[in-house]
Design a protein around this motif. Sequence first.
Motif, PDB file in Angstrom:
ATOM      1  N   LYS A  51      -0.217  -2.888  -5.288  1.00  0.00           N
ATOM      2  CA  LYS A  51       1.105  -2.285  -5.427  1.00  0.00           C
ATOM      3  C   LYS A  51       1.118  -1.252  -6.552  1.00  0.00           C
ATOM      4  CE  LYS A  51       3.737  -6.233  -3.612  1.00  0.00           C
ATOM      5  NZ  LYS A  51       4.744  -7.279  -3.948  1.00  0.00           N
ATOM      6  N   GLU A  52       0.466  -1.589  -7.648  1.00  0.00           N
ATOM      7  CA  GLU A  52       0.416  -0.642  -8.759  1.00  0.00           C
ATOM      8  C   GLU A  52      -0.411   0.586  -8.399  1.00  0.00           C
ATOM      9  OE1 GLU A  52       0.359  -1.588 -12.603  1.00  0.00           O
ATOM     10  OE2 GLU A  52       1.451  -3.470 -12.426  1.00  0.00           O
ATOM     11  N   ILE A  53      -1.508   0.366  -7.693  1.00  0.00           N
ATOM     12  CA  ILE A  53      -2.334   1.507  -7.279  1.00  0.00           C
ATOM     13  C   ILE A  53      -1.554   2.399  -6.321  1.00  0.00           C
ATOM     14  CG2 ILE A  53      -4.413   2.149  -6.018  1.00  0.00           C
ATOM     15  CD1 ILE A  53      -5.754  -0.311  -7.132  1.00  0.00           C
ATOM     16  N   GLU A  54      -0.792   1.761  -5.415  1.00  0.00           N
ATOM     17  CA  GLU A  54       0.016   2.535  -4.473  1.00  0.00           C
ATOM     18  C   GLU A  54       1.072   3.350  -5.204  1.00  0.00           C
ATOM     19  OE1 GLU A  54       3.085   1.742  -0.740  1.00  0.00           O
ATOM     20  OE2 GLU A  54       2.035   0.070  -1.706  1.00  0.00           O
ATOM     21  N   ALA A  55       1.667   2.748  -6.227  1.00  0.00           N
ATOM     22  CA  ALA A  55       2.693   3.463  -6.976  1.00  0.00           C
ATOM     23  C   ALA A  55       2.100   4.617  -7.787  1.00  0.00           C
ATOM     24  CB  ALA A  55       3.446   2.494  -7.890  1.00  0.00           C
ATOM     25  N   SER A  56       0.883   4.417  -8.298  1.00  0.00           N
ATOM     26  CA  SER A  56       0.271   5.471  -9.124  1.00  0.00           C
ATOM     27  C   SER A  56      -0.224   6.650  -8.297  1.00  0.00           C
ATOM     28  CB  SER A  56      -0.898   4.894  -9.922  1.00  0.00           C
ATOM     29  OG  SER A  56      -1.932   4.491  -9.055  1.00  0.00           O
ATOM     30  N   GLU A  57      -0.627   6.386  -7.018  1.00  0.00           N
ATOM     31  CA  GLU A  57      -1.115   7.434  -6.116  1.00  0.00           C
ATOM     32  C   GLU A  57      -2.282   8.219  -6.721  1.00  0.00           C
ATOM     33  OE1 GLU A  57       2.089   9.939  -5.014  1.00  0.00           O
ATOM     34  OE2 GLU A  57       3.062   8.443  -3.733  1.00  0.00           O
ATOM     35  N   GLN A  58      -3.126   7.516  -7.487  1.00  0.00           N
ATOM     36  CA  GLN A  58      -4.282   8.180  -8.108  1.00  0.00           C
ATOM     37  C   GLN A  58      -5.582   7.921  -7.364  1.00  0.00           C
ATOM     38  OE1 GLN A  58      -4.684   7.423 -12.255  1.00  0.00           O
ATOM     39  NE2 GLN A  58      -2.664   8.184 -12.795  1.00  0.00           N
ATOM     40  N   ILE A  59      -5.586   6.984  -6.436  1.00  0.00           N
ATOM     41  CA  ILE A  59      -6.811   6.656  -5.700  1.00  0.00           C
ATOM     42  C   ILE A  59      -6.486   6.705  -4.215  1.00  0.00           C
ATOM     43  CG2 ILE A  59      -8.636   4.958  -5.350  1.00  0.00           C
ATOM     44  CD1 ILE A  59      -8.031   3.831  -8.063  1.00  0.00           C
ATOM     45  N   HIS A  60      -7.334   7.347  -3.467  1.00  0.00           N
ATOM     46  CA  HIS A  60      -7.130   7.437  -2.023  1.00  0.00           C
ATOM     47  C   HIS A  60      -7.286   6.051  -1.397  1.00  0.00           C
ATOM     48  CE1 HIS A  60      -7.535   8.769   2.146  1.00  0.00           C
ATOM     49  NE2 HIS A  60      -7.007   9.936   1.733  1.00  0.00           N
ATOM     50  N   PRO A  61      -6.429   5.687  -0.497  1.00  0.00           N
ATOM     51  CA  PRO A  61      -6.500   4.344   0.114  1.00  0.00           C
ATOM     52  C   PRO A  61      -7.827   4.060   0.789  1.00  0.00           C
ATOM     53  CG  PRO A  61      -4.383   5.358   0.574  1.00  0.00           C
ATOM     54  CD  PRO A  61      -5.201   6.415  -0.078  1.00  0.00           C
ATOM     55  N   LEU A  62      -8.462   5.075   1.349  1.00  0.00           N
ATOM     56  CA  LEU A  62      -9.758   4.819   1.990  1.00  0.00           C
ATOM     57  C   LEU A  62     -10.800   4.372   0.975  1.00  0.00           C
ATOM     58  CD1 LEU A  62      -9.975   7.775   4.530  1.00  0.00           C
ATOM     59  CD2 LEU A  62      -9.349   5.386   4.983  1.00  0.00           C
ATOM     60  N   VAL A  63     -10.728   4.936  -0.246  1.00  0.00           N
ATOM     61  CA  VAL A  63     -11.641   4.501  -1.307  1.00  0.00           C
ATOM     62  C   VAL A  63     -11.361   3.060  -1.680  1.00  0.00           C
ATOM     63  CG1 VAL A  63     -12.397   4.941  -3.654  1.00  0.00           C
ATOM     64  CG2 VAL A  63     -11.859   6.853  -2.160  1.00  0.00           C
ATOM     65  N   VAL A  64     -10.054   2.724  -1.760  1.00  0.00           N
ATOM     66  CA  VAL A  64      -9.686   1.341  -2.094  1.00  0.00           C
ATOM     67  C   VAL A  64     -10.217   0.384  -1.039  1.00  0.00           C
ATOM     68  CG1 VAL A  64      -7.742  -0.212  -2.460  1.00  0.00           C
ATOM     69  CG2 VAL A  64      -7.648   2.115  -3.341  1.00  0.00           C
ATOM     70  N   LEU A  65     -10.011   0.717   0.226  1.00  0.00           N
ATOM     71  CA  LEU A  65     -10.458  -0.176   1.302  1.00  0.00           C
ATOM     72  C   LEU A  65     -11.974  -0.293   1.352  1.00  0.00           C
ATOM     73  CD1 LEU A  65      -7.999   0.885   4.142  1.00  0.00           C
ATOM     74  CD2 LEU A  65      -7.850  -1.106   2.643  1.00  0.00           C
ATOM     75  N   GLU A  66     -12.669   0.811   1.073  1.00  0.00           N
ATOM     76  CA  GLU A  66     -14.137   0.760   1.082  1.00  0.00           C
ATOM     77  C   GLU A  66     -14.669  -0.160  -0.008  1.00  0.00           C
ATOM     78  OE1 GLU A  66     -17.991   3.759   0.800  1.00  0.00           O
ATOM     79  OE2 GLU A  66     -15.941   4.543   0.635  1.00  0.00           O
TER      80      GLU A  66
END
Length: 981
Positions: free
Chosen positions: A724-739
Amino acid sequence: MTEFGWRRFNFFDRNVVFDKEDPKQKFSGLKDVAVDCWCSSGGSVYLGEAKGGVFQLTSQFGEYFWKAYQKSLASLHSADKYLFSIGEDDDTVNTLLKIWDPESVEKNTPHVLRTIRMSPLNHASASPACSIAVHSSLQSIVVGYTDGTVLYYQGDVLHDKSLASRWLKVRDSSIGEGAVTGLAIAALPGSKTVIFVITPKHVYSYVVEGGKTVNSPKKHDANGATADCWTFDESTGQLIVASREMLFFYDADQCIDVDNGEIGRCLQLGRGHEKLQLVANGQYLALLTKHHSLIQKEKDSEFMTMLSVYDIKGQYVGFSCSLPNLCRMFTVGKTFLVLSHDGLLSELVEKNIATKLDILVKKNMFDVAVLIAKNSKDGGDYLKSIHAKYGDYLYNKGDHENAIHQYKETIGMLEPSYVMKRYLNSAKIKELCIYLEYLHDAKKDNEHQTKILMNAYAKQGEKKKLMEFVNKITDGSRSARMRDVFEILLKWNYLPEASLLATKFQMHEDALNVIIHHQHKYQMGVNYINRMPIESVIEMTGKYGRDLLLHAREELLIMLLEKIKENSDSKNNFMRLFDIFIGDMDASKVFLDHVLKKTKGAEQNHFILLILEYRMRHFKSKEWTADELKNDIYDLIEKGNEEAALQLAQLFDCSPVIEHILMRCNKSRELMMYHQKKGDLKAIIRLCQGSSQKSKRRLWLDALTFIGKHATADDESMIVDLLKEIEASEQIHPLVVLELLAKNEHLTISSVKDYIVAWLRKQQIIIEDDRNTIKENNKAMGELDTTIESLKFNAQIMQVTKCSACDTALQLPTVHFLCKHAYHVHCFESYNMDGSDKCPACQTSHGTSRNEEISYHKFQKELAEATNGMELIATYLQRGLFDEKKKTRQTDASRKDPFASSGRISTNTNPFDDDDVETISRTMSTVSSNMAPVSRQRSTTKKDDDSTNPFFSSDAGSKKNSYDETKNPFGAPTASTNPFD
């Protein structure tokens, strides 16, 4: 020096060589062979006859013969594995130098590598060559002639083509002295070469530098020699020449100095007798002399040969015998061979060193045996055993004193207990002491032997002798390990003497050990430490401070406090003493309080670290509250001691202190690594939440990497909050997070479900917005296409009536732009400072801001920080990021195009406009001499590629533009060329 007085021994056995095929028959392979010259090479010897034949005899007495020359053979020499020879193949004087390879045999004859004609090289004389010498490196060769001439060549003897022509004359002809009977080459450092030249009358030496110049010619005092009466050792550079009265020894390195006077030495060996041959082999020098035969059995036996083998270094005659008739000698390997006149071949076999020494020992000639063993190469292994036998010999005779002097030479070979056992009798204690002292001097003694000597004194109550021996050791006249002496004194309860010895030799630890642990004089121990240097005070207090703190508490504290006060420069070293106060809070408090009071500024930091260490040691022994941590630890940490405090915290695993210091130093990355090492996911998330915006993205990536490797299903709730915090910050692409999270086998889809759904929803919204934007852009591009086609193919009416610069009515001449701006010519020239054909109004309002807007560096920076890079790139493409490069290419094409208008550069900045055509209309009116008005309209066209212009014709004979209807994109029933239709 004469040979008289030299000891004579029989260290060789002369054996007749028998035929290998028929052991009962004597070897007769060299019968009737007239050996005129010879040379030895490895395990073979080459015997040359004057008629041109060469015999090869191996060490196993295998023989091989070939005809080297058809007419005569003068000299042989071996170097490396090759054989060099000098001889004649016909009756004329045409000396040939042949280089043979004995390992390569062709048609029962060794292969001839090279053949050099030597007679043409000696232009001044027609004398044949008679002697040769080659250096073992095969880089130099010297040849002597019968008229005394000597030629020298330096270079690759085997391959240089100049060997057949370019020789250096070392010595001119000297017919009065006779032919050259011997040559030798010695290579010295500094590119110097010494060449020895031997004639029947004299011996000369010449120094050649660099292979070009001859310096330092020297005539020596030897009377010359025949071809068989000299020998040369290339390894030592020593030449030995045998005359009738003397043997002369010359060293090559002594021949360099011209002013050195007479060099060399001589020995009177075989004096008064004619020398037949001189042969060297190893350390021995064999000499054949001619004597009148005492026993004449045959008619031609008037003379006999005396063979003597000398050891020049040992100065003794190793072998001597008489041989009937005249004989020849040569060597094969390390063996002397003697060839008699009747063809009988004998060999001299040297007895081994053990046999020679055994002969001498049996005769009780121990002094001679010692001398021979010292001078022998392998005699060192037997030298100590000879001394041992010599000592036994003297001991059995009752000469104990001299025997012990022989035994002392056996130290290192003979077991000391063997000698000590013989002298354990009290009547021989003096000699035993002598032997043990030699052991000490030779540093071959051990603890056991030292104890034997000192324990013998102590057990007999000879304290005086014991202390005398100790005094000899302490005053330096005897060398010994002080540790052994100290332990002996301590063992026999000589405590004052032991402490005195330790004190004298600054064995402070041993002295304090006696005072504190044996004598239990704690006050004395404190006083002893107090008199030591400050570094020793700290070291010894650290070792014995615990005992002194128990038995002399006050004295120790007073001493330490005084030392701290007096030695301000060494205050930082007292931190090592804090260990002795662990467990004693009162003493440690007094010590630390005094230290803190006496120190200020930077020096106080060392003791602050000491306090921190002490408190961190007890960190896990109780529960520390936040206030206690702040007051007792955090407040002591300053900028200057952060690194040291961090090391202490890591050593004692004080997590709060480590976290505090790293956060204070803005080392969030190091703190992240620390939490990852401990596997504390809560701390990792807490660190990411509390970090700065600048470093948050990097920390999120580190946290996700850690979760992808180590997280479990129990951590899903924390992972959901993290996402949730990463989503709010929008600093990391979700594909990188999922990988990163996909690498963990324990996580389920539920942990990332909400995160993925939210991201997909956002993407759907963005897609809808992008579709609407595409529709609007397509519509705008259609309008732009219409405008472009109108500009290309329709006439443009310039209806502007006022100047865009001065806002007054236009008067000819004027300048009109397609952007609907018009100027007086003089107004346009005023604003056109850079000489371009751009509209000043448009350039001023849009140029600077747009150039800055699409700056390349700004684009790079935004791309590095963007979450969605492709979206940013698309935006910049839409805004014309690469138009500058396009305009540069257009400028170059315009300059190369002869039909492009001169100096006109496109200024269109729309990335979707067609920059191929930009028309600038300038209408000018001039007045001629007859006042007739003339109106002229000029159009400038700029293109990248004229071949794509439907109005351009590239006919070779015409430069005018012609219209081609087939290229008109607006011609009827043809497909539109607009890519946006």
